[in-house]
Design a protein around this motif. Sequence first.
Motif, PDB file in Angstrom:
ATOM      1  N   GLY A  19      -6.718  16.221 -11.977  1.00 45.89           N
ATOM      2  CA  GLY A  19      -5.611  17.134 -12.218  1.00 45.89           C
ATOM      3  C   GLY A  19      -5.100  17.062 -13.643  1.00 45.89           C
ATOM      4  N   GLN A  20      -5.149  15.877 -14.244  1.00 42.15           N
ATOM      5  CA  GLN A  20      -4.709  15.731 -15.624  1.00 42.15           C
ATOM      6  C   GLN A  20      -5.719  16.332 -16.600  1.00 42.15           C
ATOM      7  OE1 GLN A  20      -3.949  11.561 -15.905  1.00 42.15           O
ATOM      8  NE2 GLN A  20      -2.027  11.697 -14.785  1.00 42.15           N
ATOM      9  N   LEU A  42       0.823  -1.201   0.000  1.00 41.79           N
ATOM     10  CA  LEU A  42       0.000   0.000   0.000  1.00 41.79           C
ATOM     11  C   LEU A  42       0.863   1.259   0.000  1.00 41.79           C
ATOM     12  CD1 LEU A  42      -2.854   1.136   0.109  1.00 41.79           C
ATOM     13  CD2 LEU A  42      -2.743   0.955   2.587  1.00 41.79           C
ATOM     14  N   TYR A  43       1.938   1.247   0.753  1.00 41.65           N
ATOM     15  CA  TYR A  43       2.866   2.377   0.804  1.00 41.65           C
ATOM     16  C   TYR A  43       3.449   2.646  -0.581  1.00 41.65           C
ATOM     17  CZ  TYR A  43       6.937   5.145   2.260  1.00 41.65           C
ATOM     18  OH  TYR A  43       7.878   6.126   2.391  1.00 41.65           O
ATOM     19  N   LYS A  44       3.884   1.596  -1.248  1.00 43.57           N
ATOM     20  CA  LYS A  44       4.455   1.753  -2.586  1.00 43.57           C
ATOM     21  C   LYS A  44       3.411   2.246  -3.587  1.00 43.57           C
ATOM     22  CE  LYS A  44       8.181  -1.607  -2.178  1.00 43.57           C
ATOM     23  NZ  LYS A  44       8.730  -2.878  -2.679  1.00 43.57           N
ATOM     24  N   GLN A  45       2.192   1.712  -3.494  1.00 48.82           N
ATOM     25  CA  GLN A  45       1.126   2.149  -4.394  1.00 48.82           C
ATOM     26  C   GLN A  45       0.826   3.630  -4.207  1.00 48.82           C
ATOM     27  OE1 GLN A  45      -2.178  -0.345  -3.415  1.00 48.82           O
ATOM     28  NE2 GLN A  45      -1.820  -1.732  -5.125  1.00 48.82           N
ATOM     29  N   MET A  46       0.763   4.060  -2.951  1.00 46.55           N
ATOM     30  CA  MET A  46       0.460   5.461  -2.675  1.00 46.55           C
ATOM     31  C   MET A  46       1.573   6.369  -3.184  1.00 46.55           C
ATOM     32  SD  MET A  46      -1.372   5.284   1.029  1.00 46.55           S
ATOM     33  CE  MET A  46      -2.164   6.893   0.961  1.00 46.55           C
ATOM     34  N   LEU A  47       2.817   5.958  -3.015  1.00 42.36           N
ATOM     35  CA  LEU A  47       3.924   6.763  -3.515  1.00 42.36           C
ATOM     36  C   LEU A  47       3.898   6.848  -5.036  1.00 42.36           C
ATOM     37  CD1 LEU A  47       6.914   5.699  -1.233  1.00 42.36           C
ATOM     38  CD2 LEU A  47       5.566   7.798  -1.130  1.00 42.36           C
ATOM     39  N   ARG A  48       3.623   5.724  -5.702  1.00 43.24           N
ATOM     40  CA  ARG A  48       3.556   5.722  -7.169  1.00 43.24           C
ATOM     41  C   ARG A  48       2.428   6.613  -7.672  1.00 43.24           C
ATOM     42  NH1 ARG A  48       3.349   0.057  -7.163  1.00 43.24           N
ATOM     43  NH2 ARG A  48       5.409  -0.638  -6.619  1.00 43.24           N
ATOM     44  N   GLU A  49       1.269   6.506  -7.044  1.00 39.94           N
ATOM     45  CA  GLU A  49       0.127   7.313  -7.482  1.00 39.94           C
ATOM     46  C   GLU A  49       0.359   8.790  -7.231  1.00 39.94           C
ATOM     47  OE1 GLU A  49      -2.685   6.649  -9.211  1.00 39.94           O
ATOM     48  OE2 GLU A  49      -1.862   4.651  -9.467  1.00 39.94           O
ATOM     49  N   SER A  50       0.993   9.121  -6.128  1.00 43.93           N
ATOM     50  CA  SER A  50       1.230  10.538  -5.838  1.00 43.93           C
ATOM     51  C   SER A  50       2.246  11.148  -6.791  1.00 43.93           C
ATOM     52  CB  SER A  50       1.679  10.730  -4.392  1.00 43.93           C
ATOM     53  OG  SER A  50       2.923  10.122  -4.178  1.00 43.93           O
ATOM     54  N   GLN A  51       3.091  10.329  -7.407  1.00 42.01           N
ATOM     55  CA  GLN A  51       4.040  10.829  -8.400  1.00 42.01           C
ATOM     56  C   GLN A  51       3.335  11.272  -9.676  1.00 42.01           C
ATOM     57  OE1 GLN A  51       7.233  11.478  -8.267  1.00 42.01           O
ATOM     58  NE2 GLN A  51       7.518  10.715  -6.200  1.00 42.01           N
ATOM     59  N   LYS A  52       2.084  10.890  -9.844  1.00 40.80           N
ATOM     60  CA  LYS A  52       1.330  11.226 -11.054  1.00 40.80           C
ATOM     61  C   LYS A  52       0.718  12.627 -11.015  1.00 40.80           C
ATOM     62  CE  LYS A  52       0.213   6.435 -12.086  1.00 40.80           C
ATOM     63  NZ  LYS A  52      -0.873   5.461 -12.233  1.00 40.80           N
ATOM     64  N   ALA A  95      -7.586   5.783  -2.974  1.00 41.65           N
ATOM     65  CA  ALA A  95      -8.646   6.023  -3.960  1.00 41.65           C
ATOM     66  C   ALA A  95      -8.807   7.523  -4.224  1.00 41.65           C
ATOM     67  CB  ALA A  95      -9.960   5.423  -3.475  1.00 41.65           C
ATOM     68  N   ILE A  96      -8.682   8.325  -3.190  1.00 40.64           N
ATOM     69  CA  ILE A  96      -8.778   9.777  -3.349  1.00 40.64           C
ATOM     70  C   ILE A  96      -7.625  10.288  -4.204  1.00 40.64           C
ATOM     71  CG2 ILE A  96      -8.577  11.970  -2.106  1.00 40.64           C
ATOM     72  CD1 ILE A  96     -10.134  10.607   0.193  1.00 40.64           C
ATOM     73  N   ILE A  97      -6.425   9.798  -3.944  1.00 45.19           N
ATOM     74  CA  ILE A  97      -5.261  10.220  -4.725  1.00 45.19           C
ATOM     75  C   ILE A  97      -5.442   9.859  -6.192  1.00 45.19           C
ATOM     76  CG2 ILE A  97      -2.796   9.799  -5.120  1.00 45.19           C
ATOM     77  CD1 ILE A  97      -2.505   9.534  -2.077  1.00 45.19           C
ATOM     78  N   LYS A  98      -5.942   8.655  -6.450  1.00 48.74           N
ATOM     79  CA  LYS A  98      -6.169   8.233  -7.836  1.00 48.74           C
ATOM     80  C   LYS A  98      -7.157   9.148  -8.532  1.00 48.74           C
ATOM     81  CE  LYS A  98      -5.061   3.349  -7.395  1.00 48.74           C
ATOM     82  NZ  LYS A  98      -5.571   1.977  -7.505  1.00 48.74           N
ATOM     83  N   ARG A  99      -8.265   9.474  -7.849  1.00 51.17           N
ATOM     84  CA  ARG A  99      -9.265  10.373  -8.447  1.00 51.17           C
ATOM     85  C   ARG A  99      -8.685  11.757  -8.693  1.00 51.17           C
ATOM     86  NH1 ARG A  99     -12.826   7.997  -4.690  1.00 51.17           N
ATOM     87  NH2 ARG A  99     -12.649   9.814  -3.351  1.00 51.17           N
TER      88      ARG A  99
END
Length: 87
Positions: free
Chosen positions: A74-75, A13-23, A65-69
């Motif tokens: 943002g894009q 989960l930590y890695k997923q959140m870091l990857r998603e926040s890089q977007k 899920a919030i970060i993904k949305r």
Amino acid sequence: MASAAHKMKVLSLYKQMLRESQKFDSYNYRMYALRRIRDAFRDNKTLTDSASIADSLSYAMKNLAIIKRQTIVGQLYQAPDKLVIEK
């Protein structure tokens, strides 16, 4: 001590959140998200109770899920120029 299954879930989960926040396109949003994720995981690394770990994991999943949305939104509405620090 947390079980091995919890450790694997937390690390994943930590890695997923870091990857998603890089977007995040915006430097400020990106750095804020990274800082908040690291601080939250650092604050909760001492949890040992299985129930509190499960609660924290479910809270982090909601935030993922919030970060993904937010990265998708943002894009859609990109700023035309990048900051000087990003170039």
